[in-house]
Enzyme design. Sequence first.
Site, PDB file in Angstrom:
ATOM      1  N   HIS A 100      -0.671   8.854   7.207  1.00 41.04           N
ATOM      2  CA  HIS A 100      -1.739   9.547   6.522  1.00 41.04           C
ATOM      3  C   HIS A 100      -3.107   8.827   6.518  1.00 41.04           C
ATOM      4  O   HIS A 100      -4.038   9.476   6.513  1.00 41.04           O
ATOM      5  CB  HIS A 100      -1.423   9.971   5.196  1.00 41.04           C
ATOM      6  CG  HIS A 100      -1.689   8.932   4.073  1.00 41.04           C
ATOM      7  ND1 HIS A 100      -0.633   8.017   3.556  1.00 41.04           N
ATOM      8  CD2 HIS A 100      -2.815   8.548   3.304  1.00 41.04           C
ATOM      9  CE1 HIS A 100      -1.073   7.204   2.589  1.00 41.04           C
ATOM     10  NE2 HIS A 100      -2.281   7.475   2.393  1.00 41.04           N
ATOM     11  N   GLU A 104      -8.024   7.936   9.320  1.00 40.40           N
ATOM     12  CA  GLU A 104      -9.063   7.738   8.534  1.00 40.40           C
ATOM     13  C   GLU A 104      -9.333   5.777   8.907  1.00 40.40           C
ATOM     14  O   GLU A 104     -10.712   5.593   8.784  1.00 40.40           O
ATOM     15  CB  GLU A 104      -8.782   7.929   7.116  1.00 40.40           C
ATOM     16  CG  GLU A 104      -9.489   7.322   6.072  1.00 40.40           C
ATOM     17  CD  GLU A 104     -10.934   8.050   5.717  1.00 40.40           C
ATOM     18  OE1 GLU A 104     -11.108   9.029   6.479  1.00 40.40           O
ATOM     19  OE2 GLU A 104     -11.698   7.686   4.998  1.00 40.40           O
ATOM     20  N   ASP A 105      -8.582   4.949   8.675  1.00 44.54           N
ATOM     21  CA  ASP A 105      -8.860   3.885   8.645  1.00 44.54           C
ATOM     22  C   ASP A 105      -8.650   3.016   9.836  1.00 44.54           C
ATOM     23  O   ASP A 105      -8.902   1.599   9.894  1.00 44.54           O
ATOM     24  CB  ASP A 105      -7.792   3.024   7.724  1.00 44.54           C
ATOM     25  CG  ASP A 105      -8.070   3.703   6.006  1.00 44.54           C
ATOM     26  OD1 ASP A 105      -9.191   4.156   5.989  1.00 44.54           O
ATOM     27  OD2 ASP A 105      -7.229   3.700   5.110  1.00 44.54           O
ATOM     28  N   ASP A 167      -0.339  10.184  -2.602  1.00 43.76           N
ATOM     29  CA  ASP A 167      -1.033   9.096  -2.327  1.00 43.76           C
ATOM     30  C   ASP A 167      -2.006   8.452  -3.694  1.00 43.76           C
ATOM     31  O   ASP A 167      -2.149   7.282  -3.908  1.00 43.76           O
ATOM     32  CB  ASP A 167      -1.954   9.733  -1.256  1.00 43.76           C
ATOM     33  CG  ASP A 167      -3.279   8.491  -0.817  1.00 43.76           C
ATOM     34  OD1 ASP A 167      -2.882   7.230  -0.618  1.00 43.76           O
ATOM     35  OD2 ASP A 167      -4.381   9.224  -0.275  1.00 43.76           O
ATOM     36  N   ASP A 288       5.812  12.398 -34.039  1.00 40.25           N
ATOM     37  CA  ASP A 288       6.882  12.776 -32.803  1.00 40.25           C
ATOM     38  C   ASP A 288       6.355  12.159 -31.348  1.00 40.25           C
ATOM     39  O   ASP A 288       5.778  12.725 -30.662  1.00 40.25           O
ATOM     40  CB  ASP A 288       6.815  14.434 -32.737  1.00 40.25           C
ATOM     41  CG  ASP A 288       5.418  14.929 -32.800  1.00 40.25           C
ATOM     42  OD1 ASP A 288       4.409  14.265 -32.971  1.00 40.25           O
ATOM     43  OD2 ASP A 288       5.568  16.023 -32.288  1.00 40.25           O
TER      44      ASP A 288
HETATM   45 MN    MN Z   1      -3.893   6.172   1.174  1.00 41.88          MN
END
Ligand code: MN
Length: 754
Positions: A100, A104-105, A167, A288
């Site tokens: 995932h 992106e990275d 995530d 409770d």
């Molecule tokens: Mn992540």
Amino acid sequence: MAINPNSTNLVLPHAEPLDSATDADAYFEKFLEDFKKSYEGNYVQDDLDKLRLAYIFAKEKHRGQIRSSGEPYITHPVAVASLLLNLNVDVASLIAAILHDVVEDTNTPIEDINKFFGDTVGSLVDGLTKISKIKFRSNQEKLAENFRKMVIAMAKDLRVVIIKLCDRLHNMSTLDSLPDGKQGRIATETLEIYAPLANRLGLYSLKSQLEDFCLKHLHYETYQLIKTKIASKKAEREAYINEVLSIIRKELKEYGFKEFKVYGRPKHFYSIYKKIIERHLDFEDIHDLFAFRIIVPTVKDCYEALGVVHALWKPMPGRFKDYIAMPKANMYQSLHTTVIRPSGDPCEIQIRTSVMHETCEFGVAAHWAYKEKKDLNGSQSLNHFSWLRQFMEWQSEIKDPNEFLESVKVDLFEEEIFVFTPKGDVIQLPANATALDFAFGVHTELGLKTVGAKINGRLVPIKHGLKNGDIIEIISSKNQKPGKDWLNFVKTSKAKNRIRSYLRSEQREESRNLGQVILETELHAKNLDLETLIKNGKIEILVKTARESNLDDVLVGIGYGKIAVHDLLTKAFPLIFQVIENKPETIEEKISRHSAGTTVKRSSSQKGLLVSGIKGMLVSVAKCCSPLPGEAVQGFITLGRGISVHRQDCPRTFALDPHRKIDVNWVSDENDVSSSHVVTISIVVHERAGVLADVTAAISSVGANIKSAKVSVSPHNEGLLSFEIAVKSKAQLDDVIKKILAVSDVIKASRKNS
Ligand code: MN
């Protein structure tokens, strides 16, 4: 994967930080073992190969990257995949979870994912990459906007959101290693967006865990307090839970239950925190801290078990909720009750069937439950729920993904919708809200003047129902006035209240005017008028006698029929009014007598009707006979609704008080275009294709508007048509009927008298 009926947390394969890539490999192997256990008999070698390939690919891409916690980056995506195992998702979702963060990275093109792992995984990873780019604004006002973004994101594929939630859960669990400022921001965003979303999707354990992490980072002291209170006295706590469990078990057995399960657990911290805040309680007042759960085979068992519990301990008033009869929007089903134990402690108990429990555990994720597995043991129970069945049918039948998404969106967000002003401001409304609700939502004044709306550029009437994401432009007119019928279709209480208060003030104004006319008429009979009474201070006596606080209230009372004007005047001014009359005058006589001596003021109302001597009166046409311009009519003063006009031959008029009669006439211009009147025409025809069209054309040919049409067939196979049409005069109506009778196969046509 077996469902653990008592599971409250999603489980990670490791709890301690890892510090080397070798550890990461071991961590992945542990994940793979868990996968094999969970999906036992329901996976093929190819699934294992693909998962391993994804791991090797992602590990290579993330090489050298370190999490703030100091662990190799690759442990994060594996942890996310591990969390997903608890939700029984499909293998594509697990592979996408491992991959995932790659796009992106690590600057890996999405095409590579498609190439190596196929289009399904590719589109999931693409969706996850896109979600991570959405900038959520984190103040309360923008919540709706955030939700809209999420809806759009999930519109592509719900699996994306489920992966995203796991995530986020893993990131929340490692939030400690981030700087304080960042912790607060991420926790707030989680609390405002992700936790409610998990709730919407029925993913309760995800939701509770997210909330507990948020509490820890947003209200650390409270979190610690609750944690300490629950953790201290561990032995005592377990003894308490066991005691309650054994009592329930014993009672259920005695009642005759054979198959059932009972569980007890401490409540989630956040739910305890919310109770403290919502009920303004001190922590010490919260007793409770534990929740119990009874799982039985059938719905009937649920209610019987409830009976057993309520016979055992006194139920707390107002705390019983039947989510079986009335499931939540996300299809959560359960009975909830809180009982008071002899010790005085409240104790919450949930009762549900095992099928309901399954739905509670997996929520919307049940839809993607691993296919073969589902066929082996889940399909029957899953199909028990119509919504799950629907989900499955949609996916297989609907080829257009947008259409599928449309149905998903509506179903998941059925309680409320988010719509937009032309400027892009978000307005939150209940489902089924109308364009008019929207107008009132924007501004009261706008609501009162609304005549229509443009939705996504298309012109619609004010009662038009709104859909998620509609862009709405309100069309208003300064001449518009709210009508009583508006109350029939508006959904929001705001709109209802505003319309009611407008109608009340309008009715008051009309009653006041009518009251003034009636009072003046009585006064004129004695050569007096209101002005004189006011001038010489006598009006005070009148107000006092009527026991009202001012003249306006007296006039409203008279106009509304609450105050009998003659009685009032006789009491207030006995010397002037106590004259014996042989025969009481009708109001008509009074008014005409008054009119004879003064200038006759005649004014027309909106309906093209004249009322003797009265200006600005509310005149309405009686529904029972719907008189048309040109027909002989008779007016009656009603209680609080102005003057009602009937046809002179209307049978209803015989029942009305003759003292309330008042003369009314049509204005000379019968064809005044501003007024039209709805009448019903009944037509009998021989069955023939096209006869309906011919009749419709005949009606339109004289310029009359059709408001509604009903068609049915008589026992003799004749067609029965009923049209509501708007006509301007008796002459026009006669014309319409003549034209209809001229159509071939029409047997009869007449105006309907009710
Ligand atoms: Mn992540």
